[in-house]
Design a protein around this motif. Structure first.
Motif, PDB file in Angstrom:
ATOM      1  N   UNK A 101       0.833  -1.207   0.000  1.00  0.00           N
ATOM      2  CA  UNK A 101       0.000   0.000   0.000  1.00  0.00           C
ATOM      3  C   UNK A 101       0.869   1.260   0.000  1.00  0.00           C
ATOM      4  N   UNK A 102       2.013   1.188   0.670  1.00  0.00           N
ATOM      5  CA  UNK A 102       2.925   2.338   0.644  1.00  0.00           C
ATOM      6  C   UNK A 102       3.497   2.515  -0.759  1.00  0.00           C
ATOM      7  N   UNK A 103       3.829   1.413  -1.408  1.00  0.00           N
ATOM      8  CA  UNK A 103       4.293   1.474  -2.796  1.00  0.00           C
ATOM      9  C   UNK A 103       3.215   2.090  -3.683  1.00  0.00           C
ATOM     10  N   UNK A 104       1.971   1.710  -3.458  1.00  0.00           N
ATOM     11  CA  UNK A 104       0.857   2.267  -4.220  1.00  0.00           C
ATOM     12  C   UNK A 104       0.723   3.768  -3.986  1.00  0.00           C
ATOM     13  N   UNK A 105       0.848   4.189  -2.718  1.00  0.00           N
ATOM     14  CA  UNK A 105       0.716   5.614  -2.393  1.00  0.00           C
ATOM     15  C   UNK A 105       1.821   6.435  -3.052  1.00  0.00           C
ATOM     16  N   UNK A 106       3.028   5.888  -3.072  1.00  0.00           N
ATOM     17  CA  UNK A 106       4.167   6.630  -3.611  1.00  0.00           C
ATOM     18  C   UNK A 106       4.179   6.619  -5.133  1.00  0.00           C
ATOM     19  N   UNK A 107       3.822   5.488  -5.721  1.00  0.00           N
ATOM     20  CA  UNK A 107       3.984   5.322  -7.173  1.00  0.00           C
ATOM     21  C   UNK A 107       2.682   5.172  -7.945  1.00  0.00           C
ATOM     22  N   UNK A 108       1.628   4.716  -7.293  1.00  0.00           N
ATOM     23  CA  UNK A 108       0.423   4.359  -8.022  1.00  0.00           C
ATOM     24  C   UNK A 108      -0.455   5.509  -8.431  1.00  0.00           C
ATOM     25  N   UNK A 109      -0.391   6.645  -7.692  1.00  0.00           N
ATOM     26  CA  UNK A 109      -1.269   7.775  -8.012  1.00  0.00           C
ATOM     27  C   UNK A 109      -0.466   9.013  -8.422  1.00  0.00           C
ATOM     28  N   UNK A 110       0.787   8.826  -8.729  1.00  0.00           N
ATOM     29  CA  UNK A 110       1.651   9.903  -9.185  1.00  0.00           C
ATOM     30  C   UNK A 110       2.549   9.384 -10.283  1.00  0.00           C
ATOM     31  N   UNK A 111       3.297  10.234 -10.968  1.00  0.00           N
ATOM     32  CA  UNK A 111       3.046  11.664 -11.134  1.00  0.00           C
ATOM     33  C   UNK A 111       2.069  11.915 -12.279  1.00  0.00           C
ATOM     34  N   UNK A 112       1.468  13.055 -12.420  1.00  0.00           N
ATOM     35  CA  UNK A 112       1.402  14.055 -11.367  1.00  0.00           C
ATOM     36  C   UNK A 112       0.329  13.689 -10.357  1.00  0.00           C
ATOM     37  N   UNK A 113       0.313  14.366  -9.252  1.00  0.00           N
ATOM     38  CA  UNK A 113      -0.676  14.081  -8.215  1.00  0.00           C
ATOM     39  C   UNK A 113      -2.027  14.649  -8.670  1.00  0.00           C
ATOM     40  N   UNK A 114      -2.842  13.791  -9.218  1.00  0.00           N
ATOM     41  CA  UNK A 114      -4.125  14.233  -9.751  1.00  0.00           C
ATOM     42  C   UNK A 114      -5.268  13.946  -8.796  1.00  0.00           C
TER      43      UNK A 114
END
Length: 631
Positions: A101-114
């Protein structure tokens, strides 16, 4: 007899057996040398340190027959798959889900932070699984004390908490604040903020939370922190952002904060299904540890970042010069800054900077005291910022009044431990002021000046009548120890140098001060001696001349017998006799005081207070002070 002239039969048989999988004895594993340091890097690398999944998570995925590359592309889905996967221990399952889940938070919804809400949701999921691993996996944290994986998962929790808290308090997300109970809502989560930090019990929410890991300081030798649970942060507030304060005193506008996330439920299953969390903002200066699910754990903390950020924003370096010059926006009266929220049980250390200086003069001294756990728990630091252009006498009186009024604000009855056994530390002109603050003048100043001017009885009587209130002061109550650092108690010849006199001529003083001192100059001057008239000095620079009337009178004042005092003195040329030494500004003979409990001479220029040797001596004296406190 048969003769075979082609490929040897045994070779054909070998290839036949190999193709049929009959050679089970063939080695399928090989070995090569590996550097032990590379092994440690591989074992400890994870999503936070290398940006990739850890070896531990990779092992878990291999147990389940999952492709690691696919899991990295769809970390959230992979994490959810682990919910029902068999063949894993609870610890394996929870820790890997926290990392995914941390990997998802860091990489899954960025870039860019939409989609910031989706990012927050992912961080909350990571924090929840890490929280469950740490406290609800069936193994108490202390039983995994030396486990690398527990350290990794603690870091996942701390980082996820840091990021979620930062995003929740970000300006563009503050419209999520639903009601006065500080309820934040995202797509899938509801987060309630509990402001247990003493600072926020009296004030509104901070404008934003800043991760201390995102701050890098120049000018601070060390950053002091404590390992533990929670996100180390600084709370940014509007209150007191400028160094000018309405009351004349203020707490730091950027207090250090430790943020924690807790999740509803008293069992593992309840924690794993909840979508409600509580964000706790705690004061690590007041709290060292806390209970979580029955486990006593240390509270993470950063003790340097708030102080460093305040100094970096203050613009003291520029202001200090214009403060000396008496510019239009310079200080009119002293300001007092509390580096920690007032604690009635901690002894107060008062820090006084020198001429053309500011609280920045104490940057490393103060930080080293804050970084010393034993001193931090027993002392609280108060820094004074005062107009360094004004005459010494005016500053003594105004500093005395500011300290007393601040104490009365926090301790109206004067009964707290903080109001007694205070320590005052002054550098340069601040050291002279510190000495005056622990002295009773009586009529000594009046008598000394009148004698230096050889006033007849009529002029002396008139002088006493007009200036008795101005030239009389009493020792600051509650101070029982003082440290004087590079203090020109008897003045310095540097104040008479041409450059110093030129600079003094540029200093602007308030009209009321000029008028009052002009009256004194007129009364004290011999009408037949113009040189004597010019010798009456107004500015702080002129005050520090060894010829100055006031400094010569003040040098003979007895220090309050209840105050134990120490001297720290810099010298630039240790090969010379001590009596001929100087730090380049203050002669040794001017800085040395008879009756001092200790005197340390350090090879240094005038800024000796920032040397390691001086800071160690200050710490030694502060420890001594604690051991000698009355029961």
């Amino acid at each position: 007899m048969l003769h075979y002239t082609g490929t040897p039969l045994r070779i054909k048989l070998f290839w036949l057996m190999l193709s049929l999988g009959l050679l089970h004895g063939c080695a399928m594993v090989s070995v090569s040398d590996m550097d032990s340091r590379d092994y440690l890097k591989q074992r400890r690398g994870d999503v936070l340190t290398t940006g990739d999944l850890s070896l531990y998570a990779g092992t878990v995925l291999q147990i389940l027959g999952q492709d690691e590359r696919s899991c990295r592309r769809q970390a959230a889905q992979c994490a959810e798959m682990l919910t029902t996967a068999i063949g894993l221990t609870t610890e394996q399952r929870l820790s890997t889900m926290a990392e995914l889940w941390l990997y998802e938070a860091i990489n899954g919804v960025r870039p860019p932070r939409q989609d910031p809400q989706a990012e927050i949701d992912a961080y909350l999921m990571s924090a929840r699984y890490a929280y469950a691993y740490l406290f609800y996996s069936g193994v108490a944290p202390y039983r995994r004390l030396f486990a690398d994986r527990q350290t990794q998962v603690r870091d996942y929790y701390n980082f996820a908490t840091q990021q979620a808290a930062t995003l929740l308090f970000a300006g563009r997300e503050r419209d999520w604040l639903q009601d006065p109970q500080q309820q934040f809502r995202t797509t899938n989560w509801q987060v309630q903020a509990q402001l247990q930090h003493q600072r926020f019990r009296r004030q509104a929410l901070p404008e934003r939370l800043v991760a201390t890991s995102s701050l890098s300081f120049k000018g601070l030798r060390n950053q002091y922190r404590r390992d533990g649970l929670g996100a180390e942060m600084v709370a940014d507030t509007k209150v007191g952002r400028d160094w000018r304060t309405e009351q004349g005193f203020a707490e730091l506008p950027v207090p250090v904060v430790t943020a924690l996330l807790s999740f509803g439920g008293g069992t593992l299953q309840e924690v794993l299904v909840t979508k409600e969390a509580t964000l706790h903002l705690l004061d690590p200066l007041q709290q060292k540890e806390l209970y979580v699910a029955g486990n006593l754990v240390p509270l993470a903390a950063n003790f340097t970042a708030g102080y460093g950020l305040w100094l970096a924003r203050s613009d003291f370096a520029r202001q200090a010069f214009w403060n000396l010059m008496g510019a239009s926006d310079a200080l009119a009266e002293p300001q007092l800054f509390l580096l920690q929220p007032f604690d009635p049980n901690r002894k107060i250390i008062l820090l006084l900077h020198g001429i053309a200086s500011s609280p920045e003069a104490w940057v490393n001294t103060a930080n080293e005291v804050l970084g010393d756990e034993a001193l931090r728990e027993r002392y609280q630091l108060w820094q004074l910022y005062y107009p360094t252009n004004l005459p010494l006498l005016l500053n003594v009186k105004s500093l005395h009044a500011r300290i007393v009024s601040t104490l009365q604000h926090f301790d109206p009855e004067g009964k707290t431990a903080a109001a007694s056994e205070m320590v005052i530390i002054g550098h340069s002109m601040g050291g002279v002021l510190a000495r005056l603050l622990v002295s009773d003048s009586g009529d000594h100043i009046l008598q000394s000046i009148s004698q230096q001017r050889h006033l007849d009885s009529r002029r002396q009587q008139l002088f006493f009548q007009r200036f008795q209130e101005d030239l009389t002061f009493s020792a600051l109550p509650g101070v029982s120890r003082a440290i004087f650092i590079a203090a020109p108690h008897r003045g310095t010849t540097v104040a008479d140098y041409r450059l110093a006199r030129w600079l003094a001529g540029l200093i602007t003083l308030p009209v009321t001060v000029l008028e009052r001192f002009a009256q004194a100059a007129e009364l004290l001057a011999d009408p037949d001696n113009q040189e004597q008239q010019r010798a009456v000095r107004f500015t702080s620079i002129e005050n520090l001349s060894e010829k100055d009337l006031f400094i010569r009178a003040a040098a003979k004042l007895p220090i309050n017998p209840a105050v134990r005092y120490h001297s720290i003195i810099g010298v630039e040329q240790p090969n010379l006799p001590l009596e001929q030494q100087s730090d380049g500004v203050v002669p040794y003979l001017s800085a040395s005081l008879a009756g001092a409990e200790s005197e340390m001479v350090i090879r240094s220029g005038h800024s000796v207070q920032e040397t390691s040797a001086a800071i160690l001596e200050i710490r030694r004296i502060l420890y001594q002070h604690l051991t000698e406190l009355p029961d």
